[in-house]
Design an enzyme around this catalytic site. Structure first.
Site, mmCIF file in Angstrom:
data_model
loop_
_atom_site.group_PDB
_atom_site.id
_atom_site.type_symbol
_atom_site.label_atom_id
_atom_site.label_comp_id
_atom_site.label_asym_id
_atom_site.label_seq_id
_atom_site.Cartn_x
_atom_site.Cartn_y
_atom_site.Cartn_z
ATOM 1 N N LYS A 83 27.211 34.165 16.533
ATOM 2 C CA LYS A 83 27.212 32.836 17.228
ATOM 3 C C LYS A 83 29.147 32.727 17.480
ATOM 4 C CE LYS A 83 25.855 30.243 14.013
ATOM 5 N NZ LYS A 83 25.304 31.215 13.121
ATOM 6 N N CYS A 167 24.600 16.608 4.597
ATOM 7 C CA CYS A 167 25.005 17.863 4.145
ATOM 8 C C CYS A 167 25.691 18.086 2.936
ATOM 9 C CB CYS A 167 25.298 18.913 5.235
ATOM 10 S SG CYS A 167 26.911 18.255 5.973
ATOM 11 N N MET A 168 26.629 17.235 2.874
ATOM 12 C CA MET A 168 27.630 17.560 1.688
ATOM 13 C C MET A 168 27.964 16.509 0.767
ATOM 14 S SD MET A 168 30.914 16.470 2.568
ATOM 15 C CE MET A 168 30.169 14.756 3.348
ATOM 16 N N MET A 342 23.235 23.848 1.238
ATOM 17 C CA MET A 342 22.518 22.701 1.142
ATOM 18 C C MET A 342 21.320 22.634 0.252
ATOM 19 S SD MET A 342 23.495 21.146 3.805
ATOM 20 C CE MET A 342 25.184 21.766 3.244
ATOM 21 N N GLY A 379 28.757 22.968 6.176
ATOM 22 C CA GLY A 379 28.015 23.890 7.347
ATOM 23 C C GLY A 379 28.583 23.369 8.653
ATOM 24 N N GLN A 380 29.543 22.470 8.535
ATOM 25 C CA GLN A 380 30.401 22.017 9.721
ATOM 26 C C GLN A 380 31.932 22.213 9.547
ATOM 27 O OE1 GLN A 380 28.226 18.130 11.415
ATOM 28 N NE2 GLN A 380 28.081 17.831 9.419
#
Length: 800
Positions: A83, A167-168, A342, A379-380
């Site tokens: 990616k 997510c966190m 996650m 994740g971000q």
């Protein structure tokens, strides 16, 4: 529009060709088309996950024409994942949003920015208490900061939350409950030193491949690195593991307690470390973050039932493997890293399992040494830097403060020059409650009337999506504003769509998973009338100020977002033609930076970020004027705030005695379990080639071809019973909704028998219509990893 495909999965030849191309890309970088000579190369952090890889962006003729891994970056050392090498192409999808759009007579029609700003200002003036902002860990630090100040300092309602809540949030409460302050004490350097790595329900081979490559590279060089993979499905991480421990959903609670039980009963506890640096805690209130004091004997007795045999009953992992894990923690000569993401966070007992994993590291003394410690991944790209540090959560204020504490509100009011009492002491609505209120009729208590969404796609990512998002369509008095770069499931339901600048079309600052703050400058112009999210908020704030809205004035009557040039003159940055007359990012960041000092999260000055590939906080100035970052927190000689002679000092301890908390939490069953009607476990997640909801990556042709469609992974035995083969359409149904997807049997991931896995990137196959919206009672984070589902071949009657 997104590229089309005729097939479902690439065939073996395509995969081999793709692998060969990837190998070349790994070493040489990516050039798009026939790039001219003389590209200008500048640094930027990658736009995708929380790893924080740095890329070199090659610009020519006003466009990105090449991407390389940055060899000067410590995070990725010149490498990028598939990616990352394609990140430059996310700007150039054919369907970029380029003009503001307003829904009139059921259709989105082009309008001017002036009209768009007036529409937002009208909504705020009509109901300031019911106006909310929903953002994400994709906000830059200045974007999150201006939204935070706008809502809490301007509208006084605290209704701001990020999709990072999805997510966190449980990682945050885990750190707070254990150390009294958020974010990892460790760093990525640990991966180069660890003897044992344990992945707790995560798949870093696909989700954080650059970090995982450090482990694989060491193994290939002959270093002894023992990898334990604990999870509910076999993944690419499993392929490299020395031990795969397939557990039942929610079995991680029992596993952690079982390890702690053995450490105590078989002499593996580090008594010296525990006596010097730890206290014990128990949960007395299901919604309390801090619980009540306990003691060692009470803790020991609570763990007594978690024998290896009992843990096997609860988790499905053989007792011998529980003993094996415990023996590793009991060995003081080993260095152990626990990694999670996650699997532990998207969990109705997410706070509990986070604290339990921290606890076994503390109990065994595997903490604070290179290669030795618990590490939560995100994740971000700025879930840490923006959501957590800036505090864009409904209950939080910048720098680790919370709205409930009078002294914290007073500090922020003074810093923002607000009148006393401007900041509301009542927390706003967390994500699930915010959207639930928005989707509830006003006359039935739905008091959120307008939501402004930035840098996220809740129409695809919210759980139980029919209830928490699509129900809005029937409520004509509710109004949805969306700032985005492409059409998404969210923009399709929006009443007002604002075209945004993306990544290096604007200045920015991110904060990654190892506390590293990273900066970049604008390199190319956004298309059409797309504009920076910071400008959008600033322009709305000024429109309100010009109308006399009191919230946009400080206590001296000045504009709340006053921007000055070096000579002290006001800059009308709310006018687009003047927005880049000064560096607004730098002004907002330097206003925010002193707010990080209270919790010793001292972020680096902007000028140092410009010169570096990011710096890990706390960052302090040496006597010679240079700036020093911190690799390991709470450790003498590494953390500048640890007092001399302390060795290890948890200086924000909740027990006020420099001690970390070792918690006990019991095993609990999930809120929904399979039964005769819905006999399968459903779990959701991401894939290597696509990122989150695919709104950016699925517009990159190579990435789309590599993973063109959502799917459902099915265990081969279950597939045989269902009469299903790879590619067959399958209906996955829960009590909340259903989705039809092609089956993938024996692919790269294999769930345990009786379980299925569905990625959520495909907007044409919305698995979140089916997921559960049950939340952790402390972190308020939903559980996307386990609910009950039925599976049937499309066209067949009934489910299995």
């Amino acid at each position: 529009m997104k590229p089309n495909t005729d097939g479902f999965f690439p065939d073996r030849r395509e995969l081999l060709v793709g692998s060969a191309a990837a190998a070349v890309t790994m070493s040489s970088g990516t050039v798009f088309g026939a790039a001219p000579d003389g590209l200008t190369w500048q640094k930027a952090p990658c736009r995708f996950c929380g790893t924080g890889c740095h890329v070199l962006v090659g610009v020519g003729d006003g466009r990105i024409q090449g991407i390389r891994g940055d060899p000067k970056a410590e995070v990725n050392k010149g490498l990028l994942c598939v990616k990352g090498y394609h990140v430059g192409e996310i700007l150039y999808g054919e369907d970029r949003l380029t003009k503001p759009l307003l829904r009139k007579n059921g259709e989105l029609v082009e309008i001017s920015w002036e009209e768009a700003l007036d529409v937002i200002a009208d909504r705020i003036e009509a109901d300031p208490a019911g106006f909310a902002i929903y953002g994400s860990g994709q906000w830059t630090i200045p974007e999150g900061y201006i939204c935070q100040k706008f809502i809490k300092g301007g509208l006084s309602n605290n209704h701001i939350d990020p999709n990072a809540r999805l997510c966190m949030a449980s990682a945050v409460t885990g750190f707070l409950g254990t150390y009294g302050v958020d974010e990892p004490a460790s760093c990525y350097d640990d991966l180069d030193k660890a003897d044992v790595v344990i992945t707790w329900g995560n798949n870093p081979a696909e989700m954080h491949p650059i970090l995982f490559s450090r482990i694989v590279d060491r193994k290939q060089r002959g270093d002894h690195v023992e990898l334990f993979d604990i999870g509910t499905r076999r993944t690419r991480t499993t392929d490299f593991a020395d031990h795969f421990l397939p557990m039942r959903p929610q079995g991680d609670l029992a596993i952690a307690n079982g390890i702690a039980h053995l450490l105590i009963e078989e002499g593996g506890m580090d008594k010296e470390f525990v006596e010097a640096h730890c206290a014990f805690r128990k949960n007395t209130d299901p919604v309390s973050l801090f619980g009540a004091p306990s003691n060692f004997e009470e803790y020991r007795q609570a763990l007594a039932e978690y024998t290896p045999e009992r843990v096997e009953e609860l988790s499905g992992i053989p007792a011998a493997d529980i003993r094996l894990l415990a023996s590793r923690f009991a060995d003081p000569k080993l260095r152990i890293v626990s990694l999670w993401c996650m699997g532990m966070n998207q969990h109705t007992r997410g706070t509990a399992i986070n604290t339990l994993v921290h606890g076994i590291h503390l109990l065994s003394g595997h903490f604070g040494k290179p290669g030795d410690g618990p590490t939560s991944l995100t994740g971000q790209p700025s879930a840490c830097g923006t959501a957590r540090e800036v505090g864009t959560l409904a209950h939080a204020l910048p720098g680790g403060r919370i709205v409930k504490k009078p002294e914290h509100r007073a500090q922020v009011e003074e810093h923002w020059n607000l009148p006393e009492g401007r900041i509301n002491p009542k927390p706003g609505y967390h994500t699930v409650k915010m959207w639930e209120s928005f989707c509830t009729p006003t006359d039935q208590g739905g008091d959120i009337s307008t939501i402004w969404v930035q840098v996220t796609n809740p129409g695809q990512s919210l759980p139980n999506n029919n209830k928490l998002f699509r129900a809005k369509n029937e409520l004509k008095d509710k109004f949805l504003i969306v700032s985005d770069v492409y059409p998404t499931e969210t923009t399709r339901q929006a009443d007002l769509v604002l075209p945004s600048a993306l990544w290096v079309e604007k200045n920015g600052i991110f904060g990654n998973s190892e506390r590293r703050t990273q900066q970049w400058f604008r390199m190319v112009m956004p298309p059409g009338e797309a504009r920076d999210d910071v400008w959008q908020v600033l322009a709305v704030a000024r429109r309100l100020f010009d109308r006399g809205f009191e919230g946009m004035k400080d206590k001296d009557g000045m504009f709340l977002f006053d921007i000055r040039d070096d000579a002290g003159n006001e800059v009308p940055a709310w006018e687009w033609e003047h927005f880049y007359d000064v560096n607004v990012d730098e002004a907002l960041y330097e206003e925010y930076r002193p707010m990080t000092f209270m919790k010793h999260k001292n972020v680096a000055p902007y000028s140092e970020l410009v010169r570096s590939r990011g710096m890990r906080w706390p960052v302090v100035q040496r006597r010679d004027g240079s700036w020093q970052e911190t690799r390991w927190r709470f450790v003498e000689g590494e953390d500048p705030f640890v007092a001399e002679g302390k060795g290890v000092q948890f200086y924000h301890s909740t027990s006020k005695d420099d001690r970390a908390q070792i918690w006990f939490h019991p095993y609990e069953d999930p809120p929904e379990v399979p039964d005769g009607e819905y006999p399968f476990w459903l779990s959701t997640g991401r894939v290597l080639e696509q990122w989150h909801t695919g709104s950016m990556t699925d517009r990159v042709p190579d990435l789309h071809r590599a993973m063109p469609s959502g799917y459902v992974e099915i265990h081969p035995d279950d597939a045989e019973e269902l009469g299903v083969a790879t590619g067959d359409p399958v209906v996955v149904e829960t009590r909340r909704g259903s989705v039809t997807l092609p089956a993938w049997v024996g692919g790269r991931g294999v769930p345990t028998k009786g379980a299925i896995f569905v990625p959520f990137f495909d907007e044409t196959k919305l698995v979140n219509l089916a997921t559960l919206d049950a939340i952790d009672p402390i972190s308020k984070q939903p559980d996307f990893k386990k609910c009950a589902a039925s599976v049937r071949k499309a066209g067949a009657q009934g489910g299995v």
